[in-house]
Design a protein around this motif. Structure first.
Motif, short mmCIF file in Angstrom:
data_model
loop_
_atom_site.label_atom_id
_atom_site.label_comp_id
_atom_site.label_asym_id
_atom_site.label_seq_id
_atom_site.Cartn_x
_atom_site.Cartn_y
_atom_site.Cartn_z
N PRO A 477 -7.96 51.99 -34.13
CA PRO A 477 -7.70 51.01 -33.06
C PRO A 477 -6.20 50.81 -32.85
O PRO A 477 -5.39 50.92 -33.78
N THR A 478 -5.84 50.52 -31.61
CA THR A 478 -4.47 50.17 -31.25
C THR A 478 -4.52 48.90 -30.41
O THR A 478 -5.60 48.51 -29.92
N PRO A 479 -3.40 48.22 -30.24
CA PRO A 479 -3.42 46.97 -29.47
C PRO A 479 -4.06 47.14 -28.09
O PRO A 479 -3.64 47.97 -27.30
N GLY A 480 -5.11 46.35 -27.85
CA GLY A 480 -5.80 46.39 -26.58
C GLY A 480 -6.85 47.47 -26.47
O GLY A 480 -7.58 47.55 -25.46
N GLN A 481 -6.95 48.34 -27.47
CA GLN A 481 -7.94 49.42 -27.45
C GLN A 481 -8.58 49.53 -28.84
O GLN A 481 -8.15 50.30 -29.69
N GLU A 482 -9.62 48.75 -29.04
CA GLU A 482 -10.27 48.74 -30.34
C GLU A 482 -11.12 49.98 -30.57
O GLU A 482 -11.17 50.54 -31.67
N LYS A 483 -11.80 50.44 -29.53
CA LYS A 483 -12.72 51.57 -29.65
C LYS A 483 -12.22 52.71 -28.78
O LYS A 483 -11.89 52.52 -27.60
N LYS A 484 -12.17 53.92 -29.35
CA LYS A 484 -11.72 55.10 -28.62
C LYS A 484 -12.87 56.08 -28.40
O LYS A 484 -13.70 56.28 -29.29
#
Length: 560
Positions: A477-484
Motif C-alpha cells: 500500500p501507498t498513501p491513498g492507494q491501499e489496494k493495488k
C-alpha cells in the motif's frame, strides 16, 4: 471575517480545454534591471472545443504592475477589467480580438528565479512550470500553443540579445540602445519561452542535417569560461546525429543556442531553440573535470536537445502529463548515453539511481504514481518517480513490442500530434496501433504508485524434462492507494547450463524454441506460471535480464 489560506488542490479529472486560444503573440521588452517594460500584443479567439462559450477572459499574472490594456485598439479603463494578485479578468470580449497588455516588472527583485531575473548581471528567464505569468498576463498553461515574435531593446552593455527561434532583425536605436527581433515559426506553450540579455561570449560551430540543411550552433558563456565549452559542443553534435540515425528526427530551426548561467534553479531547460543551463552542465576542462563530469554534461546536453521533439514540437496537455515529456526524454537520453559509454555500464548506472532514490520514494510518505491524480504545487512533482520511473515505463513498452515497433510508434505519435499538447493516452495509443497490443493493464504503471515485489520460484521435473517458473507479484500500500491491481510486468529470462551456456527457450504449447537467448514472460496476474520443455538437465534461471521492470526481485538462489 474568515480568511481561507488552505492551498488549492488541482485534480486531473477536472481538466477543461482553455476557453480561449492565443494564435500569435508579439512581445517587446524594454530592459532595465529594476524597471523592465513588457508589451504583449496578442491575437486571441474563443476555443471552439470549449464548452465555455460566454466565459470572461482570465489571464494569469503574478507580481506584475499593469500599465495599460487595450482591446482592438480601444484603451480599457479600470472599470473594464479586474486585477487581483493572480489574474487579470476582462468580462466582455468578442469571439476574435486583438489584446495589448503593457506591464512593468523588476528583474533585480526576482530572487525566486522564475520569470525574468538577473543572473550575474545578465537577464535570464525560467518559465517552466508557471513562470511566464511573472512576465506578462497570459494563459499560462501548457495546452495554449502560440507563435511568438520577440523584440528585445537594451543598453549596449548587454551586447547579446537572445530569444526563441530565428533572428530576423537587429540594429541600433536612436537613443543609443540596440535591439534584436526573434521569431519562432513553431507554436509552443509559454513555459518554453526564453530570453537572455547580457555580456556573454559566443562559441560557434555548424551542423549539417541528414537532409543537407546547415544549422549554426552557439554556446554563450561569460568570457572567463569560454575555454570550457568544447566538450559541450561535441556532445551536442553527437546528440543531433544520434537522433537522426536512431529515430530519423532532424533539427528544425536555423540555429540552436545554449546559454550557461550560474544562477539557475533547474539543471537545464529545453526552451525552443534557446536552452538555458546551469553552468555545471556545460563547462568542463580536462585539467579539473572528472569522467563523471564529462558524462553528466553529455547526458544533460542530449536530454535538452531531445526535448526539441519530445516536449517542444509535441508538448503535454497539462502538468499531470509531465512524464509524457520527461520520462520519454530521459529514456531517450539514457539510450544515447548507452551508445556512447556502453549499454551494460549505463544500465547499471540507471538502475542504481532507481534502487537508491526512486524505490525509497515509492516506500515513503510522498509516494505518488508516475502520473499523479492531484497536486497542490506542480514544482513538487519534478521527482525521480516522474522522470526515472517514467523512463522505465517507456523502456518496458519497448521491451514488450520490440525496438522496431517502438521506433514506428514514436514516429506515429510525433507526426500525429506535431504542434499539439498531448496526453499519455495519445502516446500509448500510437504504440498500440503499430504493434496491435492492448495496453489497458499496462497503463497501471502510470496510475498506481509503489514498487512491485516479484517472488520467483522454480521447479524442475526430470522425468518430464520440464522447468516451471512461478511468479508472484505484490505491491505494498501507498498513501491513498491501499489496494493495488496486478501490473503487467515484463520479465526477461534466459536459461543457462552449468557452464553458463544458453539453453533453448521453448514454452509448453509452442512448436519450437523462441529465437534468441532471452524471452519476455508477461506476468499479468497475482500468480503466473510458465513451463519450459525439452530440458534434459535442470537449468539455471537468469531472471529480470537488463532489469526489465522496476521491481524488487525475490528469487531462490540456492544451489539445486
Amino acid at each position: 471575517m474568515t480568511i481561507n489560506n488552505k492551498p488549492e488542490v488541482k485534480y486531473r479529472q477536472d481538466y477543461q480545454p482553455p476557453a480561449f486560444i492565443i494564435d500569435q503573440v508579439d512581445l517587446t521588452f524594454d530592459l532595465a534591471e529594476e524597471n523592465t517594460v513588457v508589451t504583449a500584443k496578442m491575437v486571441i479567439r474563443r476555443n471552439p472545443n470549449s464548452n465555455q462559450s460566454s466565459a470572461p477572459l482570465v489571464l494569469d499574472g503574478r507580481q506584475l504592475k499593469l500599465e495599460s490594456a487595450s482591446l482592438d485598439g480601444r484603451a480599457l479603463s479600470p472599470a473594464d477589467y479586474q486585477v487581483d494578485e493572480e489574474s487579470l479578468t476582462i468580462a466582455l470580449v468578442p469571439d476574435v480580438f486583438d489584446l495589448q497588455i503593457v506591464t512593468r516588472i523588476n528583474p533585480r527583485a526576482n530572487t525566486a528565479l522564475e520569470g525574468l531575473y538577473l543572473s550575474s548581471g545578465n537577464f535570464c528567464t525560467q518559465c517552466e512550470a508557471e513562470g511566464f505569468r511573472k512576465i506578462t498576463y497570459y494563459l499560462d498553461r501548457p495546452d495554449v500553443l502560440s507563435r511568438f515574435r520577440t523584440t528585445i531593446r537594451a543598453d549596449r552593455r548587454y551586447p547579446i540579445l537572445l530569444s526563441n527561434g530565428n533572428l530576423i532583425d537587429h540594429g541600433e536605436l536612436a537613443d543609443g540602445r540596440h535591439f534584436a527581433t526573434w521569431e519562432d515559426p513553431f507554436k509552443k506553450p509559454c513555459y518554453l519561452f526564453a530570453l537572455v540579455a547580457g555580456d556573454l561570449v559566443e562559441i560557434r560551430d555548424n551542423f549539417t542535417t541528414m537532409s543537407g540543411r546547415n544549422v549554426s550552433l552557439h554556446i554563450y558563456v561569460e568570457a572567463r569560461n569560454c575555454h570550457k565549452c568544447a566538450h559541450a559542443m561535441r556532445s551536442l553534435e553527437k546528440a543531433m546525429r544520434w537522433d537522426e540515425e536512431t529515430y530519423g528526427l532532424e533539427y528544425d530551426l536555423d540555429r540552436y543556442m545554449i546559454v550557461a548561467v550560474d544562477d539557475f534553479n533547474m539543471g537545464a531547460m529545453e526552451n525552443k531553440g534557446l536552452n538555458i543551463f546551469n553552468s555545471k552542465y556545460v563547462l568542463a576542462e580536462p585539467e579539473t573535470a572528472t569522467d563523471a563530469d564529462f558524462q553528466a554534461i553529455e547526458g544533460v546536453i542530449a536530454h535538452e536537445y531531445f526535448h526539441n521533439w519530445t516536449g517542444d514540437r509535441v508538448t503535454c496537455r497539462d502538468w499531470f502529463q509531465l512524464s509524457l515529456k520527461e520520462g520519454l526524454t530521459v529514456f531517450r537520453d539514457q539510450e544515447f548515453s548507452a551508445s556512447v559509454i556502453g549499454r551494460a555500464v549505463k544500465r547499471i548506472e540507471d538502475v542504481r539511481i532507481l534502487r537508491n532514490a526512486q524505490f525509497p520514494e515509492d516506500r515513503g510518505p510522498l509516494a505518488h504514481p508516475v502520473r499523479p491524480d492531484s497536486y497542490v504545487e506542480i514544482n513538487n512533482f519534478y521527482t525521480v518517480t516522474v522522470y526515472n520511473k517514467g523512463a522505465e515505463v517507456i523502456r518496458m513498452i519497448q521491451t514488450l513490442i520490440g525496438p522496431e515497433f517502438f521506433r514506428r510508434g514514436l514516429r506515429l505519435y510525433l507526426e500525429r500530434h506535431d504542434g499539439q499538447a498531448a496526453t499519455i493516452e495519445d502516446f500509448v495509443a500510437a504504440m498500440a496501433e503499430v504493434s496491435g497490443r492492448d495496453f489497458s493493464q499496462f497503463c497501471r504503471w502510470y496510475s498506481q504508485a509503489g514498487t512491485p515485489e516479484l517472488r520467483v520460484r522454480t521447479d524442475y521435473d526430470s522425468e518430464d524434462k520440464t522447468f516451471t517458473v512461478n511468479l508472484r507479484q505484490f505491491c505494498p500500500p501507498t498513501p491513498g492507494q491501499e489496494k493495488k491491481e496486478p501490473f503487467l510486468i515484463p520479465v526477461v529470462v534466459g536459461l543457462l547450463d552449468r557452464k553458463g551456456q544458453s539453453l533453448p527457450l521453448q514454452l509448453a504449447g509452442e512448436s519450437e524454441p523462441a529465437v534468441g537467448d532471452s524471452l519476455v514472460l508477461e506476468c499479468t496476474a497475482a500468480e503466473s506460471s510458465f513451463q519450459f520443455i525439452n530440458l534434459s538437465r535442470e537449468p539455471v534461471l537468469s531472471c529480470l535480464r537488463n532489469f526489465s521492470a522496476p521491481v524488487i526481485l525475490d528469487i531462490d538462489c540456492s544451489d539445486a
